[in-house]
Design a protein around this motif. Structure first.
Motif, PDB file in Angstrom:
ATOM      1  N   ALA A 223       0.823  -1.215   0.000  1.00  0.00           N
ATOM      2  CA  ALA A 223       0.000   0.000   0.000  1.00  0.00           C
ATOM      3  C   ALA A 223       0.856   1.264   0.000  1.00  0.00           C
ATOM      4  O   ALA A 223       0.525   2.243  -0.669  1.00  0.00           O
ATOM      5  CB  ALA A 223      -0.945   0.000   1.203  1.00  0.00           C
TER       6      ALA A 223
ATOM      7  N   GLU B 280       2.508   2.766  -5.612  1.00  0.00           N
ATOM      8  CA  GLU B 280       2.402   3.925  -6.502  1.00  0.00           C
ATOM      9  C   GLU B 280       3.759   4.346  -7.063  1.00  0.00           C
ATOM     10  O   GLU B 280       3.874   4.708  -8.235  1.00  0.00           O
ATOM     11  CB  GLU B 280       1.760   5.110  -5.765  1.00  0.00           C
ATOM     12  CG  GLU B 280       0.317   4.892  -5.376  1.00  0.00           C
ATOM     13  CD  GLU B 280      -0.641   4.926  -6.549  1.00  0.00           C
ATOM     14  OE1 GLU B 280      -0.351   5.582  -7.568  1.00  0.00           O
ATOM     15  OE2 GLU B 280      -1.701   4.292  -6.443  1.00  0.00           O
TER      16      GLU B 280
ATOM     17  N   ARG C 230      -3.259 -11.361  -0.018  1.00  0.00           N
ATOM     18  CA  ARG C 230      -3.311 -10.049   0.645  1.00  0.00           C
ATOM     19  C   ARG C 230      -2.666  -8.969  -0.224  1.00  0.00           C
ATOM     20  O   ARG C 230      -3.184  -7.853  -0.335  1.00  0.00           O
ATOM     21  CB  ARG C 230      -2.647 -10.119   2.019  1.00  0.00           C
ATOM     22  CG  ARG C 230      -3.479 -10.891   3.039  1.00  0.00           C
ATOM     23  CD  ARG C 230      -2.974 -10.727   4.461  1.00  0.00           C
ATOM     24  NE  ARG C 230      -1.539 -10.915   4.618  1.00  0.00           N
ATOM     25  CZ  ARG C 230      -0.951 -12.063   4.906  1.00  0.00           C
ATOM     26  NH1 ARG C 230      -1.674 -13.147   5.076  1.00  0.00           N
ATOM     27  NH2 ARG C 230       0.360 -12.127   5.045  1.00  0.00           N
TER      28      ARG C 230
ATOM     29  N   ALA D 215      -4.552  -5.683  -1.807  1.00  0.00           N
ATOM     30  CA  ALA D 215      -4.062  -4.307  -1.621  1.00  0.00           C
ATOM     31  C   ALA D 215      -3.898  -3.608  -2.964  1.00  0.00           C
ATOM     32  O   ALA D 215      -4.279  -2.440  -3.122  1.00  0.00           O
ATOM     33  CB  ALA D 215      -2.739  -4.318  -0.851  1.00  0.00           C
ATOM     34  N   LEU D 216      -3.350  -4.314  -3.945  1.00  0.00           N
ATOM     35  CA  LEU D 216      -3.177  -3.723  -5.275  1.00  0.00           C
ATOM     36  C   LEU D 216      -4.519  -3.441  -5.944  1.00  0.00           C
ATOM     37  O   LEU D 216      -4.710  -2.385  -6.553  1.00  0.00           O
ATOM     38  CB  LEU D 216      -2.318  -4.634  -6.146  1.00  0.00           C
ATOM     39  CG  LEU D 216      -0.842  -4.684  -5.759  1.00  0.00           C
ATOM     40  CD1 LEU D 216      -0.156  -5.859  -6.445  1.00  0.00           C
ATOM     41  CD2 LEU D 216      -0.153  -3.374  -6.081  1.00  0.00           C
TER      42      LEU D 216
ATOM     43  N   LEU E 171      -7.320  -2.809  -4.504  1.00  0.00           N
ATOM     44  CA  LEU E 171      -7.919  -1.648  -3.833  1.00  0.00           C
ATOM     45  C   LEU E 171      -7.277  -0.334  -4.281  1.00  0.00           C
ATOM     46  O   LEU E 171      -7.911   0.717  -4.211  1.00  0.00           O
ATOM     47  CB  LEU E 171      -7.816  -1.803  -2.311  1.00  0.00           C
ATOM     48  CG  LEU E 171      -8.710  -2.892  -1.710  1.00  0.00           C
ATOM     49  CD1 LEU E 171      -8.362  -3.114  -0.238  1.00  0.00           C
ATOM     50  CD2 LEU E 171     -10.181  -2.568  -1.887  1.00  0.00           C
ATOM     51  N   LEU E 172      -6.029  -0.415  -4.749  1.00  0.00           N
ATOM     52  CA  LEU E 172      -5.345   0.774  -5.276  1.00  0.00           C
ATOM     53  C   LEU E 172      -5.633   1.002  -6.759  1.00  0.00           C
ATOM     54  O   LEU E 172      -5.140   1.955  -7.353  1.00  0.00           O
ATOM     55  CB  LEU E 172      -3.831   0.640  -5.067  1.00  0.00           C
ATOM     56  CG  LEU E 172      -3.352   0.705  -3.624  1.00  0.00           C
ATOM     57  CD1 LEU E 172      -1.873   0.322  -3.539  1.00  0.00           C
ATOM     58  CD2 LEU E 172      -3.581   2.103  -3.044  1.00  0.00           C
TER      59      LEU E 172
END
Length: 148
Positions: free
Chosen positions: A68, A72, A95, A99-100, A102-103
């Motif tokens: 997270a 970026e 997991r 996380a990716l 969700l980004l």
């Protein structure tokens, strides 16, 4: 133990199609990497110690707990990502993939993880170079193919 066989075939088909949309396997990842144009970046979400012990050549190291915070800066959002962690007994790749996703990244998980990569005798990179471990005959028999 009795099983409930009442699941509608259409529900089962939707479930399996959904899994195939977010998962890939070691053989398909290897074939894509060997093609020279895989169309994705392979992300190893294990610890530094595990990475140093051996990893898939060409993979990017980004520990799951740091995804997270670092994604970026280190990943191109326009390039899909395939995550892997240790193996089927670990959900670190799941997991990291969550996380990716969700980004906003397009992502799949490599089922079997590094364990099955190595057990199938595929290339393993370390600071000493690239080697190929012996094939585990229980996971990748030399004379028999699963045919998938």
């Amino acid at each position: 133990m009795t099983s409930d066989w009442s699941t509608d075939p259409a529900d089962a088909a939707a479930h399996f199609a959904r899994r195939l949309a977010v998962e890939t396997d070691v053989s398909d990842v290897h074939a894509a990497l060997e093609s020279g144009a895989p169309g994705f970046v392979l992300l190893d979400s294990r610890s530094r110690e595990a990475w140093d012990q051996g990893h898939v050549p060409g993979a990017v190291h980004l520990p799951g707990r740091e995804v997270a915070a670092r994604a970026e800066a280190e990943l191109d959002r326009s390039v899909p990502v395939v995550t892997y962690c240790w193996g089927p007994g670990c959900n670190g790749a799941t997991r990291a993939a969550l996380a990716l996703a969700l980004l906003g990244y397009r992502v799949r998980e490599m089922i079997g993880g590094f364990e099955y990569w190595a057990r199938e005798g595929l290339p393993v990179a370390t600071a000493d170079g690239v080697t190929r471990p012996d094939v585990d005959p229980l996971t990748a028999p030399r004379t028999v193919s699963c045919g998938c």
